[in-house]
Design a protein around this motif. Structure first.
Motif, PDB file in Angstrom:
ATOM      1  N   PRO A  30       8.414   6.634  -3.580  1.00  0.00           N
ATOM      2  CA  PRO A  30       7.237   7.757  -3.510  1.00  0.00           C
ATOM      3  C   PRO A  30       6.471   7.416  -5.182  1.00  0.00           C
ATOM      4  O   PRO A  30       6.906   7.764  -6.367  1.00  0.00           O
ATOM      5  CB  PRO A  30       8.463   8.790  -3.774  1.00  0.00           C
ATOM      6  CG  PRO A  30       9.376   8.287  -4.551  1.00  0.00           C
ATOM      7  CD  PRO A  30       9.280   6.999  -3.777  1.00  0.00           C
ATOM      8  N   PRO A  31       5.067   7.856  -4.506  1.00  0.00           N
ATOM      9  CA  PRO A  31       4.118   8.117  -5.711  1.00  0.00           C
ATOM     10  C   PRO A  31       3.738   8.750  -6.539  1.00  0.00           C
ATOM     11  O   PRO A  31       3.275   9.954  -6.048  1.00  0.00           O
ATOM     12  CB  PRO A  31       2.778   7.137  -5.071  1.00  0.00           C
ATOM     13  CG  PRO A  31       2.558   7.919  -3.406  1.00  0.00           C
ATOM     14  CD  PRO A  31       4.282   7.855  -3.527  1.00  0.00           C
ATOM     15  N   LEU A  32       4.648   9.486  -7.110  1.00  0.00           N
ATOM     16  CA  LEU A  32       5.090  10.590  -8.473  1.00  0.00           C
ATOM     17  C   LEU A  32       4.279  10.573  -9.568  1.00  0.00           C
ATOM     18  O   LEU A  32       4.218   9.821 -10.113  1.00  0.00           O
ATOM     19  CB  LEU A  32       6.462  11.168  -7.886  1.00  0.00           C
ATOM     20  CG  LEU A  32       6.682  12.144  -8.765  1.00  0.00           C
ATOM     21  CD1 LEU A  32       5.985  13.697  -7.408  1.00  0.00           C
ATOM     22  CD2 LEU A  32       8.438  12.553  -9.054  1.00  0.00           C
ATOM     23  N   GLY A  54       0.662  -1.423  -0.120  1.00  0.00           N
ATOM     24  CA  GLY A  54      -0.073   0.187  -0.167  1.00  0.00           C
ATOM     25  C   GLY A  54       0.848   1.184   0.132  1.00  0.00           C
ATOM     26  O   GLY A  54       2.484   1.425  -0.399  1.00  0.00           O
ATOM     27  N   ILE A  55       0.373   1.804   0.162  1.00  0.00           N
ATOM     28  CA  ILE A  55       0.689   3.751  -0.698  1.00  0.00           C
ATOM     29  C   ILE A  55       0.863   4.071   1.357  1.00  0.00           C
ATOM     30  O   ILE A  55      -0.766   5.062   1.403  1.00  0.00           O
ATOM     31  CB  ILE A  55       0.240   5.069  -1.319  1.00  0.00           C
ATOM     32  CG1 ILE A  55       0.116   4.358  -2.565  1.00  0.00           C
ATOM     33  CG2 ILE A  55       0.633   6.489  -1.212  1.00  0.00           C
ATOM     34  CD1 ILE A  55      -0.019   4.464  -3.685  1.00  0.00           C
ATOM     35  N   THR A  56       1.822   4.990   1.702  1.00  0.00           N
ATOM     36  CA  THR A  56       1.475   5.695   3.121  1.00  0.00           C
ATOM     37  C   THR A  56       2.032   6.870   3.157  1.00  0.00           C
ATOM     38  O   THR A  56       2.934   7.657   2.084  1.00  0.00           O
ATOM     39  CB  THR A  56       2.668   4.985   4.111  1.00  0.00           C
ATOM     40  OG1 THR A  56       3.851   5.019   3.234  1.00  0.00           O
ATOM     41  CG2 THR A  56       2.499   3.745   4.122  1.00  0.00           C
ATOM     42  N   ARG A  57       1.595   7.495   4.261  1.00  0.00           N
ATOM     43  CA  ARG A  57       1.702   9.336   3.867  1.00  0.00           C
ATOM     44  C   ARG A  57       3.259   9.318   3.393  1.00  0.00           C
ATOM     45  O   ARG A  57       3.556  10.547   3.374  1.00  0.00           O
ATOM     46  CB  ARG A  57       1.425   9.841   6.028  1.00  0.00           C
ATOM     47  CG  ARG A  57       1.403  11.268   5.607  1.00  0.00           C
ATOM     48  CD  ARG A  57       0.866  12.038   4.178  1.00  0.00           C
ATOM     49  NE  ARG A  57      -0.742  12.003   4.838  1.00  0.00           N
ATOM     50  CZ  ARG A  57      -1.616  12.524   5.268  1.00  0.00           C
ATOM     51  NH1 ARG A  57      -0.248  13.766   5.942  1.00  0.00           N
ATOM     52  NH2 ARG A  57      -2.730  12.143   5.442  1.00  0.00           N
ATOM     53  N   ALA A  58       4.079   8.596   4.062  1.00  0.00           N
ATOM     54  CA  ALA A  58       5.579   8.993   4.436  1.00  0.00           C
ATOM     55  C   ALA A  58       6.188   9.232   3.311  1.00  0.00           C
ATOM     56  O   ALA A  58       7.138   9.802   2.301  1.00  0.00           O
ATOM     57  CB  ALA A  58       6.024   7.625   4.996  1.00  0.00           C
ATOM     58  N   ARG A  88       7.771  11.573   0.837  1.00  0.00           N
ATOM     59  CA  ARG A  88       9.353  11.600   0.222  1.00  0.00           C
ATOM     60  C   ARG A  88       9.008  12.426  -1.578  1.00  0.00           C
ATOM     61  O   ARG A  88       9.735  12.597  -2.102  1.00  0.00           O
ATOM     62  CB  ARG A  88       9.797   9.864  -0.179  1.00  0.00           C
ATOM     63  CG  ARG A  88      10.212   9.941   0.726  1.00  0.00           C
ATOM     64  CD  ARG A  88      10.510   8.074   0.836  1.00  0.00           C
ATOM     65  NE  ARG A  88      11.525   7.931  -0.405  1.00  0.00           N
ATOM     66  CZ  ARG A  88      12.585   8.460   0.032  1.00  0.00           C
ATOM     67  NH1 ARG A  88      13.286   8.540   1.509  1.00  0.00           N
ATOM     68  NH2 ARG A  88      13.675   8.539  -0.707  1.00  0.00           N
ATOM     69  N   ALA A  89       7.613  12.414  -2.276  1.00  0.00           N
ATOM     70  CA  ALA A  89       7.856  13.002  -3.848  1.00  0.00           C
ATOM     71  C   ALA A  89       7.800  14.562  -3.431  1.00  0.00           C
ATOM     72  O   ALA A  89       7.888  14.973  -4.308  1.00  0.00           O
ATOM     73  CB  ALA A  89       6.402  11.977  -3.902  1.00  0.00           C
TER      74      ALA A  89
END
Length: 462
Positions: A251-253, A167-171, A175-176
């Motif tokens: 990072p999801p960028l 999954g995707i976390t706030r952290a 980072r992105a």
């Protein structure tokens, strides 16, 4: 002044000791002092009352006059039969009209306090935009089983690394921030923007505008989200840096293109909603002009050469393409034109109209410093598209197939490859003309079984 003095004398006599007695100079001076003070107080009070009255009544009077003028002006346009007022249209903005809040000095100046509350771990709907109702639910007649376009499958492929990481976390999102231009947060159908770094020209503005159109066109169907967007051309999330334990740091960028070595999430580019710096209209309007340009000159009547026009200075591969232009020594069947944007801007874009460039049988697509937005404009010309081997892909181009949607050109042997493609096409004009026409039919809608069968018979493909 005379009447005032006359009024003072009788009053002064009332304070005298007896008839005919005269007041002392001290008594007269004291009386005059108190009289001046009293008169001054009364006059000041009257001035204050008058000024306050003017500040309210007179302004209200001017406002009423303006309202009367406006009403008088619009009376003539009122129809004889009053029409029912139109239903209010849903609006979406980049701000949230929450109650005014005292500015927290710890919040950066480039982010609104409302967005800071939205992003807060302890945020609740009551502390942000409780006044807004929830978006309407999906319509009952929506067809959930409808088939998505083929390129939609790449959405799942682009997001697969985060699914594999749990999954995707706030952290990860934070980072992105290192290279992002803006942060987009959607809460209950409303968009909030944090400007992180300036973008080139107005890429960020038109990307955000496209997102707002998405929210407006599909109310209640866009889920809450929080994402970082980078408006620079080149992808930067290198896959080899996020292997093994580092996968939890990925990072999801989001950006406009990607390649096989990076994991940036691909999003449709800003120019679909317009590119004012070079006078390119939004896609809906531009596509109509391109269709009109296609109809002016049929494929068989077009110039039998490969055409390219652009800025060759942004990449070595484009500078090599210029060498394929016709010269006294070589005829590579290519017509290459350099676009000087500074000169074109001064001339009013007279030589950069895209709809007037559909006059050659073949059009070349070649990348610049990265992928180029020109790809969709070239494909829309209904010429045979010659694609120089690309490194990057955009949101749609991964479904394009060589020898079906375009003719591949070798990057390390451009000139000979272009000449071969043009010679072959000019020697098989009917076959190429049919394929181009078939592709045009497919773009417009689903071709019939008879058209597919004829295509297979002539081109040898399904």
């Amino acid at each position: 002044m005379a009447s005032a003095a006359a009024a003072v004398i009788p009053d002064g006599r009332r304070w005298s000791k007896g008839p005919g007695s005269s007041s002392s100079p001290v008594t007269t001076a004291i009386f005059l002092f108190f009289f001046v003070v009293v008169v001054g107080v009364l006059v000041s009070a009257r001035w204050i009352t008058t000024t306050t009255h003017l500040s309210t009544t007179n302004l209200d009077q001017w406002s009423s006059k303006l309202a009367i003028l406006t009403a008088t002006h619009t009376t003539s346009s009122i129809p004889a039969i009053p029409a029912a007022p139109p239903p209010p249209r849903p609006t979406y903005s980049l701000s949230c009209p929450a109650p005014p809040l005292h500015r927290d000095p710890t919040i950066p100046s480039n982010i609104s306090q409302t967005l800071d509350l939205v992003l807060s771990p302890n945020a609740s709907s009551a502390s942000t935009c409780a006044a807004f109702p929830d978006p309407p639910p999906l319509p009952a007649n929506s067809n959930a089983s409808s088939t998505c376009p083929a390129y939609f499958r790449f959405i799942h492929e682009d997001l697969h690394p985060w699914r594999a990481a749990g999954g995707i976390t706030r952290a990860m999102v934070d980072r992105a921030r290192a290279t992002a231009n803006f942060r987009l947060v959607v809460i209950r159908g409303r968009a909030y923007i944090e400007r992180i770094a300036p973008a080139f020209q107005t890429r960020d503005l038109f990307t955000i505008w496209g997102i707002l159109q998405l929210l407006r066109r599909y109310p209640g169907r866009v889920p809450d989200l929080d994402l970082m967007f980078d408006c620079v051309d080149w992808p930067v999330v290198h896959a080899d840096q996020y292997q093994g334990e580092n996968a939890t740091l990925l990072p999801p960028l989001f950006r406009y293109c990607g390649d096989n070595e990076t994991l940036d999430v691909v999003f449709p580019d800003w120019s679909f909603w317009g590119w004012p710096e070079i006078n390119i209209k939004p896609w809906d309007a531009l596509q109509k002009e391109l269709n009109g340009g296609n109809k002016r000159v049929k494929w068989l009547a077009r110039e039998p050469y490969a055409y390219w026009k652009g800025n060759p200075d942004v990449a070595v591969t484009r500078q090599e393409l210029v060498k394929c232009n016709v010269s006294s020594k070589h005829e590579w069947n290519a017509r290459i034109y350099k676009q000087d944007w500074l000169k074109e801007i001064k001339a009013g874009y007279k030589q950069s109209d895209l709809a007037s460039q559909c006059t050659h049988r073949y059009k070349i697509y070649i990348e610049g410093s990265a992928w180029s937005v020109s790809e969709k404009y070239i494909l829309a010309c209904d010429s045979m598209t010659l694609v120089v081997t690309p490194k990057y892909y955009d949101f749609y181009s991964r479904v394009l197939m060589p020898m079906q949607h375009y003719w591949p050109i070798w990057d390390d042997n451009k000139c000979s490859s272009i000449k071969f493609a043009v010679d072959w096409g000019n020697s098989h004009k009917q076959k190429v003309s049919f394929r181009v026409h078939l592709y045009y039919i497919i773009k417009k809608g689903r071709p019939s079984a008879a058209v597919r069968a004829l295509s297979h018979q002539i081109t040898g493909s399904k």
